[in-house]
Design a protein around this motif. Structure first.
Motif, PDB file in Angstrom:
ATOM      1  N   ILE A 308       7.188   5.052  -8.653  1.00  0.00           N
ATOM      2  CA  ILE A 308       6.520   6.030  -9.373  1.00  0.00           C
ATOM      3  C   ILE A 308       4.990   5.943  -9.601  1.00  0.00           C
ATOM      4  CG2 ILE A 308       6.538   7.151 -11.690  1.00  0.00           C
ATOM      5  CD1 ILE A 308       9.233   6.443 -12.122  1.00  0.00           C
ATOM      6  N   LEU A 309       4.621   4.490  -9.065  1.00  0.00           N
ATOM      7  CA  LEU A 309       3.227   4.486  -9.308  1.00  0.00           C
ATOM      8  C   LEU A 309       2.505   5.189  -8.231  1.00  0.00           C
ATOM      9  CD1 LEU A 309       3.208   0.434 -10.018  1.00  0.00           C
ATOM     10  CD2 LEU A 309       2.461   2.321 -11.732  1.00  0.00           C
ATOM     11  N   VAL A 310       3.289   5.532  -7.129  1.00  0.00           N
ATOM     12  CA  VAL A 310       2.558   6.472  -5.930  1.00  0.00           C
ATOM     13  C   VAL A 310       2.593   7.636  -6.586  1.00  0.00           C
ATOM     14  CG1 VAL A 310       2.792   6.983  -3.621  1.00  0.00           C
ATOM     15  CG2 VAL A 310       3.753   4.832  -4.648  1.00  0.00           C
ATOM     16  N   PRO A 311       1.145   8.265  -6.517  1.00  0.00           N
ATOM     17  CA  PRO A 311       0.816   9.694  -7.028  1.00  0.00           C
ATOM     18  C   PRO A 311       1.435  10.720  -6.005  1.00  0.00           C
ATOM     19  CG  PRO A 311      -1.189   8.632  -6.387  1.00  0.00           C
ATOM     20  CD  PRO A 311       0.043   7.762  -6.109  1.00  0.00           C
ATOM     21  N   SER A 312       2.439  10.778  -5.782  1.00  0.00           N
ATOM     22  CA  SER A 312       2.999  11.806  -4.613  1.00  0.00           C
ATOM     23  C   SER A 312       4.328  12.123  -4.952  1.00  0.00           C
ATOM     24  CB  SER A 312       2.935  11.181  -3.401  1.00  0.00           C
ATOM     25  OG  SER A 312       3.460  12.189  -2.123  1.00  0.00           O
ATOM     26  N   GLN A 313       4.596  13.616  -4.924  1.00  0.00           N
ATOM     27  CA  GLN A 313       5.970  14.191  -5.429  1.00  0.00           C
ATOM     28  C   GLN A 313       7.166  13.816  -4.833  1.00  0.00           C
ATOM     29  OE1 GLN A 313       7.462  16.689  -3.673  1.00  0.00           O
ATOM     30  NE2 GLN A 313       8.711  17.767  -5.050  1.00  0.00           N
ATOM     31  N   PRO A 314       7.014  13.568  -3.476  1.00  0.00           N
ATOM     32  CA  PRO A 314       8.250  13.150  -2.636  1.00  0.00           C
ATOM     33  C   PRO A 314       8.793  11.806  -3.135  1.00  0.00           C
ATOM     34  CG  PRO A 314       6.822  14.406  -1.004  1.00  0.00           C
ATOM     35  CD  PRO A 314       5.954  14.034  -2.421  1.00  0.00           C
ATOM     36  N   HIS A 504      -4.255  11.262   5.609  1.00  0.00           N
ATOM     37  CA  HIS A 504      -5.055  10.145   5.419  1.00  0.00           C
ATOM     38  C   HIS A 504      -5.313   9.795   4.193  1.00  0.00           C
ATOM     39  CE1 HIS A 504      -8.505   7.522   6.367  1.00  0.00           C
ATOM     40  NE2 HIS A 504      -9.051   8.082   5.138  1.00  0.00           N
ATOM     41  N   ASP A 505      -5.296  10.608   3.387  1.00  0.00           N
ATOM     42  CA  ASP A 505      -5.341  10.475   1.890  1.00  0.00           C
ATOM     43  C   ASP A 505      -4.241   9.628   1.292  1.00  0.00           C
ATOM     44  OD1 ASP A 505      -7.933  11.179   1.885  1.00  0.00           O
ATOM     45  OD2 ASP A 505      -7.629  13.222   0.833  1.00  0.00           O
ATOM     46  N   LEU A 506      -3.056  10.059   1.830  1.00  0.00           N
ATOM     47  CA  LEU A 506      -1.757   9.689   1.378  1.00  0.00           C
ATOM     48  C   LEU A 506      -1.674   8.129   1.730  1.00  0.00           C
ATOM     49  CD1 LEU A 506       0.911   9.733  -0.187  1.00  0.00           C
ATOM     50  CD2 LEU A 506       1.906  10.934   1.943  1.00  0.00           C
ATOM     51  N   GLU A 507      -1.987   8.084   2.930  1.00  0.00           N
ATOM     52  CA  GLU A 507      -2.122   6.480   3.727  1.00  0.00           C
ATOM     53  C   GLU A 507      -2.779   5.549   2.941  1.00  0.00           C
ATOM     54  OE1 GLU A 507      -3.109   4.431   7.571  1.00  0.00           O
ATOM     55  OE2 GLU A 507      -3.244   6.445   7.637  1.00  0.00           O
ATOM     56  N   ARG A 508      -4.095   6.102   2.589  1.00  0.00           N
ATOM     57  CA  ARG A 508      -4.958   5.422   1.740  1.00  0.00           C
ATOM     58  C   ARG A 508      -4.499   4.840   0.285  1.00  0.00           C
ATOM     59  NH1 ARG A 508     -10.828   7.471   0.898  1.00  0.00           N
ATOM     60  NH2 ARG A 508      -9.776   9.002  -0.287  1.00  0.00           N
ATOM     61  N   VAL A 509      -3.790   5.632  -0.291  1.00  0.00           N
ATOM     62  CA  VAL A 509      -3.099   5.563  -1.650  1.00  0.00           C
ATOM     63  C   VAL A 509      -2.049   4.646  -1.427  1.00  0.00           C
ATOM     64  CG1 VAL A 509      -1.911   6.617  -3.546  1.00  0.00           C
ATOM     65  CG2 VAL A 509      -4.029   7.941  -2.715  1.00  0.00           C
ATOM     66  N   LEU A 510      -1.120   5.061  -0.516  1.00  0.00           N
ATOM     67  CA  LEU A 510      -0.001   4.069  -0.241  1.00  0.00           C
ATOM     68  C   LEU A 510      -0.774   2.633   0.084  1.00  0.00           C
ATOM     69  CD1 LEU A 510       1.941   6.183   1.966  1.00  0.00           C
ATOM     70  CD2 LEU A 510       2.761   5.505  -0.394  1.00  0.00           C
ATOM     71  N   ARG A 511      -1.760   2.671   0.845  1.00  0.00           N
ATOM     72  CA  ARG A 511      -2.337   1.204   1.022  1.00  0.00           C
ATOM     73  C   ARG A 511      -2.867   0.463  -0.307  1.00  0.00           C
ATOM     74  NH1 ARG A 511      -5.824   2.255   4.614  1.00  0.00           N
ATOM     75  NH2 ARG A 511      -4.172   2.330   6.290  1.00  0.00           N
ATOM     76  N   GLY A 512      -3.496   1.388  -0.959  1.00  0.00           N
ATOM     77  CA  GLY A 512      -4.031   0.665  -2.098  1.00  0.00           C
ATOM     78  C   GLY A 512      -3.162   0.407  -3.304  1.00  0.00           C
ATOM     79  N   ARG A 513      -1.880   1.206  -3.464  1.00  0.00           N
ATOM     80  CA  ARG A 513      -0.864   0.630  -4.402  1.00  0.00           C
ATOM     81  C   ARG A 513       0.145  -0.369  -4.003  1.00  0.00           C
ATOM     82  NH1 ARG A 513      -0.837   4.936  -8.183  1.00  0.00           N
ATOM     83  NH2 ARG A 513      -3.343   5.731  -8.224  1.00  0.00           N
TER      84      ARG A 513
END
Length: 722
Positions: A308-314, A504-513
């Motif tokens: 849930i820490l990943v800010p993405s609905q899927p 790209h933004d989703l990948e960056r968020v995933l890598r950061g989280r």
């Protein structure tokens, strides 16, 4: 080792023993209550598939999502969820009547779709290739992401009968990509289920030895899945939920249903064979196995919640589906399963096969293995650790990225359209970027874009009200570096969007989280294990070995999917990377499954330690009592996951291989070799509880006080070695 059993009626049962016994006594009420709930939710289940969302793969709150919102509002829905029909022909060009007829047909199909806001015809210099053989008709997004994905499916069907001879129509854009991917994934899932269910039944029959017992896990799994599907449909009335929630719910309902049923049924059989009556056997079973199931369920739920820490609905709603499935199966295991066992009684071995009773509460074969580990812990541990470390080394060069149309099958419309865009406009055409900026800054933005490296073309700005929209074609299909440079160099107020920017933004968020998720899941797992086994060192090493097994799993994934080691066997073409969602999502899933087996092993060892006070004997007996159950459950999971790896698009293959390898490594190398070897080497220190930890840990005994065989030692928890 023989035990003297005391009827549960002669001693007080714990909470879960009392709940199990109550369910057995009131089994008719339990059956009716669950039947009503399952039927009520099941009535909505057929609607779930059509109500679940197929899109939304974005980083909520990111710059690219903000850009899409502005573009859709001011430019007729031409953001990243617009539809695009690629019209192409080798024999005809844009000026030919047959080509113009195909363009008109494509525009008519888009105009007839209610979700399309506006249609933009091909324009020379913008959306017609230099040679005139490729043109693009755009349909703006007039609805949300989920509805645009559904619209893409409808448009694709109409386009299939709207083309002209010698001219091809192919639909592309984010909605088309996700629509076609979901359709291919659904087909693959159904094919995998057809293969996996018979294989699962065979493994369960081998494990349980009777048709009646083997059907119990499937009862839990199917009931949990039906109820979960209905609950997901109700959830869509409140918020968007991804269709992946259903896919993962299916797998985890089966996974935990089998795990919990195996553990409980094996204990129940043992209690029956000790001479207890069915209701007393249920109470005895749930008083021990029930605690293990609850702790395991809590560990699974807590591990998955970190996603849930990943800010993405899927991501969040996929976890929601799994949590629903696991929660329902857990509740059934504590109430419905005891009622079923009390009803069956000795008939649980009905329709027995030649190996009936193969899964006993105790296996002498695993006891012999436990004695070997106890004698040679360094050798066994070193061999297992060596294999895991060797498999983990490739993870050092793991590269992740978001997938594109290349993950679709060769004839999928979105993939065909992407290839034709590349042929007509250049390699970066499918990764078009969109820049929305204040109208007054449009000239400066265009100038900055045109002189920057990595840009193949910048189209003249479109203007609407206070804003301007510029379309940027990268020079390659991997524009990540260009996106970062644009955001640093463009004037204030300019936002970079487009499908490639959202990926790209989703990948960056995933890598950061990822580090945060890994740390949180590990900490939660340690605290739960510490609470139940009251042994900091044992809990810590269990978590560390889980992490080692996870590293080995992703090392295998790197070799197969990034380096292409399994292309021929699995039937795919390597992208040169592992999908960006794999490290976060599949880590949580595999860690949750590993916690299942960790809990079963440590609880079995701890129970024996409380009974005998001998750490070495407890290890041997713990393996004897849990080894076969862990192997049987793991075998079913490996079969189920690997069937998903044999069909469909690339992401389900990744899912099947990664989760299948994770379970295989965990059950064979960690649970049965490396962790027992570590526990043996630690000896009594593994179970030592510091005084300050003892003070705040809740007092939860795994065995309630009862008469023991002569010479045994009742072990109390304390601040000293047991």
């Amino acid at each position: 080792m023989n035990e003297r059993h005391t009827p549960t009626s002669r001693r007080a049962l714990g909470l879960f023993g009392r709940l199990g016994r109550w369910s057995a006594h009131h089994r008719r009420a339990v059956f009716v209550a669950w039947a009503v709930l399952i039927l009520a939710l099941g009535a909505f289940a057929p609607r779930a598939e059509h109500a679940l969302s197929g899109g939304g793969w974005q980083a909520d709150g990111s710059e690219s999502v903000a850009a899409r919102s502005l573009i859709d509002r001011h430019f007729g829905g031409e953001g990243s969820y617009a539809l695009a029909v690629v019209v192409s022909s080798r024999a005809h060009a844009a000026g030919d009547p047959v080509f113009r007829h195909a363009v008109a047909a494509a525009a008519r199909v888009l105009r007839d779709e209610p979700a399309v806001a506006a249609v933009t015809l091909p324009q020379p210099g913008r959306s017609v290739s230099r040679d005139g053989h490729v043109a693009v008709v755009r349909g703006g997004a007039g609805a949300g992401t989920a509805e645009m994905v559904r619209a893409a499916s409808r448009v694709e069907r109409r386009l299939a009968v709207a083309g002209s001879p010698g001219v091809q129509l192919a639909l592309t854009g984010s909605p088309a990509l996700w629509s076609q991917f979901n359709d291919e994934n659904k087909t693959a899932m159904l094919r995998s289920e057809v293969m996996s269910w018979p294989l699962t039944m065979v493994v369960l029959l081998i494990a349980f030895g009777s048709l009646a017992a083997a059907g119990i896990p499937l009862l839990l799994a199917i009931s949990g899945l039906v109820a979960t599907a209905g609950a997901l449909w109700l959830g869509t009335r409140v918020t968007g939920i991804t269709i992946w929630a259903m896919n993962f719910a299916l797998m985890f309902a089966l996974a935990v249903g089998i795990d919990y049923a195996l553990f409980v049924v094996v204990r129940f059989r043992s209690a029956l064979r000790s001479g207890l009556q069915p209701i007393d056997a249920v109470g005895e079973t749930m008083d021990t196995a029930g605690k293990a199931v609850v702790v395991s369920g809590l560990a699974v739920l807590a591990s998955l919640s970190a996603v849930i820490l990943v800010p993405s609905q899927p991501f969040r709603t996929s976890v929601f589906g799994i949590l629903l499935a696991v929660g329902l199966v857990l509740a059934m295991s504590l109430t419905l399963l005891p009622a079923v066992l009390a009803t069956l009684g000795s008939r649980i071995d009905r329709f027995a096969l030649p190996w009936a009773g193969a899964v006993q509460h105790r296996s002498e074969r695993f006891a012999r293995w436990g004695r070997l580990v106890a004698r040679r812990p360094v050798l066994v541990g070193a061999l297992a650790a060596g294999v895991l470390v060797a498999l983990a080394l490739p993870v050092l060069h793991l590269h992740t990225a978001m997938p594109n149309a290349g993950v679709l099958t060769r004839h999928a419309s979105a993939r065909v359209a992407s290839e034709r865009l590349q042929q007509g406009f250049g390699p970066g055409a499918p990764a078009e970027l969109q820049v929305v900026a204040p109208r007054a800054a449009a000239g400066r933005v265009q100038h900055a874009l045109e002189r920057g490296p990595g840009v193949a073309a910048v189209l003249p700005p479109q203007q609407a009200g206070r804003f301007a929209l510029l379309r940027v074609q990268p020079s390659s299909d991997d524009p990540g570096a260009l996106i970062e440079r644009m955001r640093q160099q463009l004037p204030a107020g300019a936002l970079t969007g487009g499908a490639a920017a959202e990926a790209h933004d989703l990948e960056r968020v995933l890598r950061g989280r990822t580090p945060l998720v890994f740390a949180l899941v590990s900490a939660i797992g340690f605290l739960l294990l510490l609470t139940i086994v009251r042994a900091p060192l044992a809990a810590a090493f269990a978590v560390l070995l889980n992490l080692l097994a996870t590293a080995a799993t992703f090392g295998v994934a790197t070799l197969i999917f990034q380096d292409g080691g399994g292309e021929g066997l699995l039937g795919f073409h390597s992208q040169g990377f592992v999908d960006a969602w794999a490290p976060v999502f599949f880590f949580c899933l595999s860690f949750a499954l590993a916690m299942d087996y960790t809990v079963f092993l440590l609880i079995s060892v701890r129970e024996e330690l409380e009974r005998t006070g001998d750490a070495r004997a407890a290890l041997v007996e713990g393996l004897a009592r849990s080894g076969r159950v862990i192997n049987a459950a793991g075998a079913v999971m490996v079969v189920v996951f690997f069937t998903f790896a044999m069909s469909g698009p690339l992401p389900p293959k990744e899912m099947g291989v990664i989760l299948g390898v994770a379970v295989l490594l965990d059950t064979v190398l960690v649970r049965l070799a490396l962790l027992p070897a570590v526990l043996r080497l630690l000896g009594d220190r593994a179970w030592w509880v510091p005084t300050f930890v003892e003070r705040w840990l809740p007092h939860l005994r795994l065995r309630d006080a009862q008469p023991e065989p002569a010479g045994s030692v009742a072990v109390e928890h304390g601040g000293a070695p047991c």
